[in-house]
Design an enzyme around this catalytic site. Structure first.
Site, short mmCIF file in Angstrom:
data_model
loop_
_atom_site.label_atom_id
_atom_site.label_comp_id
_atom_site.label_asym_id
_atom_site.label_seq_id
_atom_site.Cartn_x
_atom_site.Cartn_y
_atom_site.Cartn_z
N THR B 15 14.29 5.90 31.02
CA THR B 15 13.81 4.65 31.60
C THR B 15 14.85 3.99 32.51
OG1 THR B 15 14.54 3.49 29.62
CG2 THR B 15 12.21 4.14 29.71
N GLY B 16 16.08 4.50 32.50
CA GLY B 16 17.12 3.92 33.36
C GLY B 16 16.92 4.34 34.81
N GLN B 18 19.05 5.84 36.95
CA GLN B 18 19.49 7.21 37.22
C GLN B 18 18.59 8.21 36.50
OE1 GLN B 18 21.51 7.85 39.48
NE2 GLN B 18 22.76 6.01 39.74
N GLU B 96 30.56 10.70 32.26
CA GLU B 96 31.99 10.76 32.49
C GLU B 96 32.64 9.75 31.56
OE1 GLU B 96 32.80 9.89 36.56
OE2 GLU B 96 34.89 10.49 36.46
N GLU B 210 39.89 24.67 39.18
CA GLU B 210 40.75 23.60 39.69
C GLU B 210 42.09 23.69 38.99
OE1 GLU B 210 38.92 19.81 38.97
OE2 GLU B 210 37.08 20.41 39.98
N HIS B 247 56.18 17.40 25.14
CA HIS B 247 56.30 18.85 25.19
C HIS B 247 55.02 19.55 24.75
CE1 HIS B 247 60.67 18.49 25.67
NE2 HIS B 247 60.60 17.53 24.76
#
Lengths: 383, 291
Positions: B15-16, B18, B96, B210, B247
């Site tokens: 429903t949002g 996005q 994220e 990456e 370390h």
């Protein structure tokens, strides 16, 4: 997000892990007073969020308040590993019989917490780990079960520690794990974890990194305790942070770069280098920041070294039409005199390309490579 | 994780803004979206798709095979666990900034339940012409078209560029697997590469990595055993080296992490590592992979 040692030690201490007696000092005089209180023999440690302080001169020893004042005077205001020293931790020196190493951290391979322990702790632990990997214990932990004392003692079975030492070290490991969970740390590292000649266990150092994603659960920690940026940050980088664009890094090249997403932005920089140019900056506006295209472009253009600009958008979640509108608005407002080269693909690309054509009379390139080559060539023409 | 397009897909957070925007984009590709879940929105509909208050309620009405989560990071754990406990076996976690320890809890529960997780911080999964789970432009014909190249990428934006280059060069994709940019991931590079290696519809794998972490080096160990050609691009090779606190990182990942380390590991494993994405075409041709 790294905590300064004295904040980290406070967390350890509050969790019941013994730490040396001491206090912080921001002037030589305070340091001398602390030395009188905790001395005569004290250790004076620069509070900067960088490793290998011992090797870079950030840890000093003094055996009188007078010596402490002198050492503090040398340390305060000096720059170590890009950080200006503004605060010291003054601690009672500890009688070290043995240096151990202990850490709890996030492990990408087991996808859970990992306990790392060695009886060969100290400054050379990385070398020990390489040359004698068997001397470094690694134990994945089921995050749903955690680490209890029995399991921790069992982990230490293969070491040459005495039963009594095992018990007290295991207790510290359990408490370190509790700290790791309580503050949502990415790393809780104690190196060295010291055994004294009386078999007391003391955390002589503390390196704690917090997970920024868990920040909303730890607002106090995040606001007050997180260590500051390097003092080598440029004005542009500082301005970017004020605008909430935390990713800007300034380089000494002349090709300005604006792209979305860390992966695509790095790739654009790689391409600038590959085609013989030098990038002026790293700045990505992906994720939630994709609506900040206008201020982002303003920052890139305010760099006087920039002679041409590449705008490289590949929309997935970040809609290229929204980003491009922000960029076009900024260009119309700032009227930059440098040439600008676009490559735009993905979500919203038709609308985005139309915006660039109609409002800027610029034709975007189909291949990123061609946009980058043109931008590099433009900087050469202007030399 | 791969999909056939036959999966019944739930959208959590439908429903949002996005959720509804991307549900429509996913449906354009062919994704069978059967239900949505949004707390307090049970009984509503979005573009004809029924919405339930939670996953359990949706699971009572539908056989759910997969879920895509459009939920904020701080509630990702409870939302994902709802899906795991309702028996959903494919979970795409887009958010994220999910706290890493929340991710670990999700993954531990998912593993016990036999569920696969993609993400967090992923752009999702695309099988061109069949299904799209996530926020990749699977609907864009210049970026995705059916074919026989499997793509693994941490980044969504860079993955988009790579897929664009493939289609421009005449290739299509058997699948795009966006594994996500977080350090703790439900599906790692090596797991995604293995999946494509075992996939009949895939002739060659494009591994997009990456700098940072050790996932590409770990994947290289598997690449060495593959007969399918592997072409790789590693982003960030021109970036200055990152400084590390403490370390522990060095102890756990050793010398892995730099661009040079990844290129070396992959090259030694028999992969062709290109300098810019546009060279992938030539690398595939040289490896005998026809468009």
């Amino acid at each position: 997000m790294d905590l300064l040692e004295h904040f980290g030690k406070r967390l350890l201490h509050d969790a019941g892990i013994p730490t040396p007696s001491g206090t912080t000092a921001v002037t030589s005089e305070e340091c001398a007073v602390a030395a009188a209180q905790f001395g005569p023999n004290v250790v004076i440690k620069a509070q900067i969020p960088a490793g290998k302080r011992g090797k870079s001169g950030g840890i000093r020893f003094a055996s009188s308040p007078k010596e402490a004042r002198t050492e503090a005077g040398q340390l305060l205001g000096s720059v170590i590993a890009d950080f200006k020293v503004e605060e010291l931790l003054v601690e009672q020196s500890v009688d070290i019989a043995r240096e151990l190493y202990a850490a709890v951290l996030n492990d990408p391979v087991s996808k859970g917490p990992l306990l790392v322990f060695s009886t060969d702790g100290g400054m050379d632990i990385e070398e020990v780990s390489k040359s004698h990997p068997e001397k470094v214990l690694r134990a994945p932990i089921d995050i749903r079960l955690g680490l209890d004392g029995t399991a921790a003692v069992k982990l230490l079975d293969g070491t040459d520690l005495t039963d009594e030492q095992r018990g007290s070290v295991a207790d510290v490991l359990v408490r370190m794990y509790d700290v790791y969970r309580t503050v949502d740390a990415e790393l809780v590292e104690v190196n060295p974890l010291v055994l004294t000649s009386q078999d007391a266990v003391i955390a002589l150092d503390a390196k704690i990194s917090l997970d920024p994603g868990a920040g909303p659960r730890h607002t106090e920690l995040m606001q007050g305790w997180v260590a500051k940026l390097p003092d080598t940050a440029t004005d542009l980088e500082r301005q970017a942070r004020e605008l909430g664009l935390n990713t800007l890094i300034e380089f000494d090249g002349s090709v300005g770069v604006l792209a979305n997403g860390a992966g695509l932005t790095m790739t654009t920089l790689d391409a600038v280098n590959h085609y013989g140019g030098k990038p002026a900056n790293f700045l990505e506006i992906g994720g939630d920041a994709y609506t900040k295209a206008t201020p982002a472009l303003g920052l890139v253009l305010s760099n006087p070294r920039v002679r041409s600009l590449v705008v490289n958008f590949c929309g997935a979640f970040a809609r290229t039409d929204v980003m491009t509108e922000g960029v076009v608005n900024a260009i119309e407002e700032l009227r930059p005199s440098i040439p600008i080269f676009f490559s735009i693909h993905g979500t919203g690309e038709e609308e985005a390309i139309r915006l660039v054509r109609d409002r800027l009379q610029i034709e975007p390139y189909d291949l990123m490579d061609d946009a980058v080559k043109a931008a590099v060539a433009a900087t050469e023409e202007m030399v | 994780m791969l999909v056939t397009g036959k999966e019944n897909v739930l959208v959590q957070g439908l429903t949002g803004q996005q959720g509804s925007f991307w549900a429509a984009r996913m449906a354009e590709v062919g994704t069978k979206i059967v239900a949505g879940a949004s707390p307090g929105r049970g009984g509503q509909e979005v573009d004809g798709v029924p919405v339930y208050n939670n996953v359990a309620e949706a699971a009572q009405q539908h056989d759910l095979d997969a879920t895509v989560l459009f939920v904020p990071a701080m509630v990702a754990k409870s939302a994902a666990l709802e899906a795991v406990h309702a028996g959903v076996k494919k979970i795409v976690l887009l958010a994220e900034h999910v706290p890493y320890q929340d991710t670990m809890e999700i993954l531990a529960e998912a593993k016990d339940a036999g569920a696969q997780v993609l993400g967090p911080n992923t752009a999702g999964l695309v099988v061109p012409g069949v299904s799209s789970l996530g926020i990749m432009p699977g609907f864009a014909k210049n970026i995705f078209r059916p074919g026989r190249i499997g793509v693994v990428s941490r980044s969504g934006s860079l993955g988009t560029l790579i897929c664009l280059n493939l289609v421009s060069a005449g290739y299509g994709q058997s699948a795009f697997i966006g594994i996500g940019g977080d350090p703790i991931l439900g599906t790692t590079t090596i797991e995604a590469v293995r999946e494509l290696d075992n996939h009949e519809g895939t002739d060659a794998v494009v591994l997009v990595g990456e700098i940072g972490g050790g996932m590409e080096e770990d994947a290289a160990e598997y690449v060495a055993s593959m007969t399918k050609p592997v072409v790789s691009f590693i982003a960030g090779r021109s970036a200055p080296p990152e400084t590390r606190m403490g370390h522990a990182g060095a102890i756990v990942t050793g010398d892995k992490g730099s661009g040079a380390s990844k290129v070396k590991a992959l090259t030694e494993a028999g992969a062709t590592v290109v300098d810019v994405p546009s060279q992938i075409r030539e690398a595939l041709r040289s490896a005998g992979v026809e468009a």
